[in-house]
Design an enzyme around this catalytic site. Sequence first.
Site, short mmCIF file in Angstrom:
data_model
loop_
_atom_site.label_atom_id
_atom_site.label_comp_id
_atom_site.label_asym_id
_atom_site.label_seq_id
_atom_site.Cartn_x
_atom_site.Cartn_y
_atom_site.Cartn_z
N GLU A 1 0.83 -1.21 0.00
CA GLU A 1 0.00 0.00 0.00
C GLU A 1 0.86 1.26 0.00
O GLU A 1 0.53 2.24 -0.66
CB GLU A 1 -0.97 0.01 1.18
CG GLU A 1 -2.10 -1.01 1.08
CD GLU A 1 -2.96 -0.88 -0.18
OE1 GLU A 1 -3.05 0.24 -0.75
OE2 GLU A 1 -3.53 -1.89 -0.62
N TYR B 1 -6.70 6.46 4.18
CA TYR B 1 -6.88 5.49 3.11
C TYR B 1 -6.01 4.25 3.34
O TYR B 1 -6.50 3.11 3.27
CB TYR B 1 -6.53 6.10 1.74
CG TYR B 1 -6.38 5.03 0.69
CD1 TYR B 1 -7.50 4.44 0.12
CD2 TYR B 1 -5.12 4.53 0.32
CE1 TYR B 1 -7.38 3.41 -0.80
CE2 TYR B 1 -5.00 3.51 -0.60
CZ TYR B 1 -6.13 2.96 -1.16
OH TYR B 1 -6.01 1.94 -2.06
N ASP C 1 -9.62 6.44 -2.41
CA ASP C 1 -8.48 7.03 -3.12
C ASP C 1 -9.02 7.55 -4.44
O ASP C 1 -10.24 7.61 -4.63
CB ASP C 1 -7.35 6.00 -3.30
CG ASP C 1 -7.70 4.89 -4.27
OD1 ASP C 1 -8.88 4.81 -4.70
OD2 ASP C 1 -6.81 4.09 -4.62
N CYS D 1 -17.56 0.33 -19.82
CA CYS D 1 -18.83 0.19 -19.11
C CYS D 1 -19.51 -1.15 -19.42
O CYS D 1 -20.23 -1.69 -18.58
CB CYS D 1 -19.75 1.36 -19.45
SG CYS D 1 -19.06 2.95 -18.96
#
Length: 383
Positions: A58, A141, A159, A221
Amino acid sequence: MAIRTRPARGSNPPPDAGWPSIQDPASLARALEEWFPGEARSLPWRRERSGYRALVSELMLQQTQVSRVIGAFERFVERFPTAAALAGAPEDEVLAAWQGLGYYRRARLLHAAARAVVERHGGDVPRTEHELRALPGIGRYTAGAIASIAFGERVAIVDGNVLRVLSRVAGAPARVADAASERWAWEQSARLVAQSSSPAVLNEALMELGATVCTPAAPRCGGCPAEGGCAARRAGTQAAIPAPRIAAPRRTERWTSLVWIDGNAVALERRPDRGMWAGMHQPPTVPTPGGGDGPAWPCAVREVGAFTHVTTHRTIEFTVVVPDGAARIPADAGWTRAPLGGLDAYALSNAAWRTLEVAGLDVTRPPAAAAGRRAPRRAATGS
Ligand code: ADE
């Protein structure tokens, strides 16, 4: 003169107050949790989970693309397999292992976090967002990502990727890097995770959807599990949500670097402990004076090339010079004589590697730094 007074508390609604919310968070959470297991990329920190691996990955992913983190992560955890191993390593080794990822402040913070994990938690990365946030370099976060993904805690994450997914699904007028938009997104993310059956899966699905499907440009999409309930898709406004950040002006600086080779050594200086590339090494570098005069060096120099290096906040025009004739590196200049065959033991920024290359040195960058190579502005003009 007008006197400005602070509005009474509550009289000034935040700009996000009237924004739409995610309509059916339970359905969205279910759709994401069903989608993720079949679509997740195989990434090294996902193959074997632990708090330490989540902490390292991270921190690396905070400002660096996944494709550049993959190799660096594997090398880093092999070199420092535990928080205790990292905590016990000298800082120069940690910075050298971070090469190519940029934003070296994160490496120092990760090092400090590992030390805090050893001192406060006996070497085990803590499991809650609350404890994680008390570690150096861990914001809301990152704490939420580690606590939820590695330990299953029911906490929200936001984020850039998550903000984009949530604002498109809800059709909210969010903007990148904007406080009101982020506040709104944290609320929405919390509503979503409250409905999830697995906070670990839901949160990583949100990140993954933003990284691979709900991308800033040309989102796919047709392959999106949220397509049916996406307000931006219905209105055809995906390209406009979120609005781009309001850019801060980038400043241009001019620096001159001296690549001084003496036998099989090159002169390097250590950068100051604060600011850009803090504590890293580079060929001696000074601001290029205006007015045509070159900087004052302890020897006569000639220019061999130039290149442009772009960072988040600046454009730096580098001029590269070398001694004009053979000369010994002065012992009193405060520079290190670094062996040409052992440069990978030093943490050099990508700009410093580029400087050595522009001077004609056949250097071998460590693998992560090689990934950050840029095209030259103009080729070297001399040998
Ligand atoms: N970006 C930030 N955290 C991530 C993760 N755990 N997996 C993929 N991309 C990420």
